[in-house]
Design an enzyme around this catalytic site. Structure first.
Site, PDB file in Angstrom:
ATOM      1  N   ASP A  74     -23.294 -13.249  -5.006  1.00 24.42           N
ATOM      2  CA  ASP A  74     -22.154 -12.779  -5.782  1.00 24.42           C
ATOM      3  C   ASP A  74     -22.519 -12.922  -7.267  1.00 24.42           C
ATOM      4  O   ASP A  74     -23.516 -13.550  -7.635  1.00 24.42           O
ATOM      5  CB  ASP A  74     -20.868 -13.538  -5.429  1.00 24.42           C
ATOM      6  CG  ASP A  74     -19.630 -12.719  -5.782  1.00 24.42           C
ATOM      7  OD1 ASP A  74     -19.732 -11.797  -6.614  1.00 24.42           O
ATOM      8  OD2 ASP A  74     -18.546 -12.994  -5.233  1.00 24.42           O
TER       9      ASP A  74
HETATM   10  C1  NOJ Z   1     -17.324 -10.898  -7.911  1.00 26.38           C
HETATM   11  C2  NOJ Z   1     -16.579 -10.721  -6.638  1.00 26.38           C
HETATM   12  O1  NOJ Z   1     -16.394 -11.968  -6.011  1.00 26.38           O
HETATM   13  C3  NOJ Z   1     -17.233  -9.781  -5.654  1.00 26.38           C
HETATM   14  O2  NOJ Z   1     -16.360  -9.561  -4.586  1.00 26.38           O
HETATM   15  C4  NOJ Z   1     -17.626  -8.506  -6.321  1.00 26.38           C
HETATM   16  O3  NOJ Z   1     -18.200  -7.630  -5.393  1.00 26.38           O
HETATM   17  C5  NOJ Z   1     -18.587  -8.831  -7.437  1.00 26.38           C
HETATM   18  N1  NOJ Z   1     -17.935  -9.696  -8.411  1.00 26.38           N
HETATM   19  C6  NOJ Z   1     -19.107  -7.600  -8.141  1.00 26.38           C
HETATM   20  O4  NOJ Z   1     -18.154  -7.072  -8.966  1.00 26.38           O
END
Ligand code: NOJ
Length: 738
Positions: free
Chosen positions: A270
């Site tokens: 993430d």
């Molecule tokens: C953080 C989020 O937790 C995740 O779900 C998302 O896909 C990513 N950022 C990318 O934006």
């Protein structure tokens, strides 16, 4: 932890394409260490100027958030034509519930209990997104979510593992099709692996404590199903599980995901999650964080800069074996080959945009209709022919941006059809008055209420649109109190005094605590932010052009303090048969007079509405289950058939979702009071009956012990066929050893 064994059959890795693997290896042979590390970096497009040079140098593998097709092609050209090896980029985006045509938030899509519709929504999202060059979406989120304080419940399919599994697999099919190389196919991403929905106290990014049985029975099954369905990518979660942040969790990422489930796709961290292992306190610096992540098998560092900043030094210092990096790079290249990017790297800019095509809008309307849950109806809905003047009230009645909900970055509000616009179209401009009462959902001003009351008193029926703005749920948007914000309840109380028929439509990112408002309203339609066509769908439902069929994908609490609350709870040693309400307790009552059982004095034992609940404008009768046998033999391989008869007992055509629940009466470990094992949504004409049939196998009755190993224990089971998790009369069968 290594004793963990998942119940569902262990999937062998899909047979690798030998030609593709050979291409990957020969490309890898040509790559310098820097170019290999380049493939493992995903950068945000915000740094465009820096990026184009880095792309040409082969220091970028994928880019997140670039949706301008011309810029996508320009950057791709840099990679393909100017970098030494010409390896194409992948462009990624959070296409969570539609791209331009926004569908209901995932929690709303789950409320349809209609995987085919959810698959179609994902297909449309992929068609629209891929036209802008997006070939990778970070969806589905299949984190079982049992705490509505957590803002990200909006992005999940709710509290149940099976519902998350079915919705997740439907989305994966829709995004990817069965041919990832199709230019409209988009690689899906099963996220957040794992346990993120259990963030302590419903606060985002928080720690989790997850015993093996809970992980194996509840958290992991949707992910295993996603791997089995061929999902192209996985994402590590932000949280730690039992002290181990996911981005450094070798057991989860290697032993389970790679070795047990045979996953050979891409594992992406993430956003900044690798570097955040420093904040977690398990890595002293970026180097240590990168080492933990690489050893755990995390292929791509999303905008965390640990891999680009530290990996080369780790290899030079002999701390990280280059073979480990080679394996990560292989996974990234494999995805690029599977997506057909080497053959077809560019977008055809001459094609017209597919966004908002009539068929996309029609599908979004249908999804929004099927996602609306009728919680209460004293007969006010659908609006009768005698209703000529309608007062539309409330801050969500005309909120074109907010009806899109969280994670709708590509919404274009001018395309949103609001309830006000749709009702005016349906009933005529002059017959629909509008007075919001409060300007937005957090507005505490009472100034607009008198005008709203006046509008209501001049109408035949009042529809009040309440809820939450988009920004109040989603990532990092958690709430400690789930009551309606601002002066919304005061507005409703004032409208009630007019004595006019009063329906409330909620538009929110989570199940709010609406006990008070539910008691006031004559009818309640609950929706999770419905997207572009929410207004059209709601007008159709309110007028009776469509019939509600949504069912709650989450238990609806009366009060925030009941969370976490879910239907599949344990019985406890002291389940309550009766409860005492706080207000009825006499002064100086003796301590034991309220019964020493498991309930709240101020909230009782039940939720406001149970999981699976939802009404229709017609009524259904679902018979008790009929079983093909009183026994199910553990080893015979012959499943048990469970069937029931469903009859439409009302005077309208409608859809009912029949839910199959099971309870294991005695286990070595305490078992949930009910578990959803299957469901079917059917459509019936007035008076029509249909037999709905399910099968149950011993594997579906398995659970995991404290050591994480699956157990299938002979004994008595109860089985329900019902319209929600709190009704029905069970039948009984025995699982026998032989
Ligand atoms: C953080 C989020 O937790 C995740 O779900 C998302 O896909 C990513 N950022 C990318 O934006």
């Amino acid at each position: 932890m290594s004793a963990f064994v998942a119940v569902a059959s262990c999937v062998a890795a899909p047979p690798k394409d030998a030609v593709m693997e050979a291409r990957i290896d020969s490309l890898l042979d040509l790559m310098t260490l820097q170019e290999k590390i380049g493939q493992l970096n995903q950068f945000n497009t915000a740094q465009f100027d820096t990026l184009s040079a880095a792309v040409a140098q082969g220091r970028v593998g994928s880019i997140i958030n670039e949706v301008n097709p011309e810029v996508v092609n320009r950057l791709q050209r840099k990679a393909v034509e100017e970098s030494r090896l010409g390896i194409p980029l992948i462009f990624a985006r959070d296409v969570i519930h539609g791209f331009n045509t926004v569908f209901p938030i995932p929690l709303g899509q789950a409320a349809t209990w209609n995987p085919d519709l959810v698959e179609e929504a994902a297909r449309i999202a992929a068609i629209e997104a891929s036209a802008c060059g997006i070939r990778w979406t970070f969806s589905p989120m299949i984190d079982v979510s049992r705490d509505a304080r957590w803002g990200r419940i909006a992005e999940s399919a709710g509290e149940d593992p099976l519902l998350n599994e079915r919705m997740g697999v439907a989305m994966i099919r829709g995004y990817q099709t069965d041919n990832l190389a199709d230019p409209t196919a988009v690689a899906a991403c099963a996220k957040h692996f794992a346990g993120y929905g259990y963030s302590e106290s419903g606060k985002d990014y928080n720690t989790t404590w997850l015993p093996l049985p809970l992980l194996a029975d509840v958290v992991l099954p949707p992910f295993e199903a996603a791997a089995n369905a061929g999902v192209a990518t996985f994402m590590t979660s932000f949280n730690d599980i039992n002290g181990v942040p996911s981005s450094g969790n070798q057991w989860l990422m290697r032993d389970i995901l790679r070795d047990k489930w045979g996953f050979d796709g891409v594992l992406v961290s993430d956003w900044n999650a690798i570097t955040e292992m420093i904040n977690h306190g398990v890595a002293a610096d970026k180097k240590a964080a990168a080492l933990l992540a690489a050893n755990a098998g995390v292929d791509i560092d999303m905008e965390g800069h640990s891999y680009p900043d530290a990996m080369e030094a780790l290899v030079r210092e002999g701390k990280l074996d280059e073979n480990v990096i080679d394996d990560l790079v292989r996974n990234v290249l494999r995805l690029k080959f599977r997506l057909g990017l080497f053959e077809n790297p560019y977008i055809d800019l001459s094609k017209p945009s597919p966004s908002y095509s009539p068929s996309h809008l029609a599908a979004a309307t249908k999804a929004a209709e099927e996602s609306a849950i009728l919680l209460k109806n004293n007969g006010m809905l659908p609006l009768g022919k005698d209703v000529r003047r309608i007062a539309v009230i409330g801050p969500m009645a005309d909120a074109p941006y907010d009806q899109g909900g969280t994670w709708a970055p590509d919404i274009q509000r001018e395309h949103s059809v609001t309830p006000l616009a749709a009702l005016r179209k349906l009933y005529g401009e002059k017959n629909v008055s509008y007075s919001p009462g409060v300007k937005f959902t957090r507005d505490i001003s009472l100034d607009g209420i008198p005008e709203a009351v006046k509008a209501a008193s001049e109408a035949d029926a009042v529809i009040c649109f309440l809820g939450e703005e988009a920004v109040m749920s989603g990532e990092a948007h958690c709430m400690a109190d789930l009551d309606l914000k601002g002066a919304q309840t005061a507005l409703l109380e004032a409208l009630d005094k007019t004595g006019k028929p009063l329906a409330v439509v909620f538009m929110a990112g989570r199940p709010l605590t609406i006990k008070k408002e539910n008691a006031i309203a004559d009818a309640v339609l609950y929706t999770f932010h419905g997207g572009t066509m929410a207004g059209e769908a709601l007008a159709n439902l309110l007028s009776g052009k469509a019939n509600p069929s949504g069912k709650l994908p989450v238990t609806m609490a009366k009060m925030t303090g009941q969370y976490p609350i879910y239907y599949a709870h344990k019985n406890t040693g002291r389940p309550p048969e009766w409860t005492v309400d706080l207000d009825s307790i006499p002064l100086e009552a003796i301590q034991t007079s309220t019964g020493c059982t498991s309930y709240y004095l101020d909230a009782g034992k039940d939720p406001l509405y149970p999981f699976g609940y939802g009404l229709s404008y017609t009524t259904f009768d679902i018979s008790s289950p009929r079983l093909s046998s009183a026994t199910l033999a553990k080893r015979s391989g012959e499943p048990l058939t469970v069937e029931c008869t469903v009859t439409n007992t009302g005077d309208r055509e409608g859809q009912e979702t029949v839910q199959l629940y099971v309870r294991d009466m005695v286990g070595s470990l305490a078992r949930p009071v009910k578990e959803l094992k299957d469901f079917k949504k059917i459509s019936l004409k007035p008076g029509e009956s249909q037999v709905v049939s399910f099968t149950l196998t011993p594997a579906q009755l398995a659970y995991h012990g404290l050591d994480g190993k699956p157990i299938i224990e002979p004994g008595e089971f109860r089985v329900w066929t019902a319209g929600d998790s709190a009704s029905g009369t069970p039948a009984t069968f025995t699982l026998t050893e032989q």
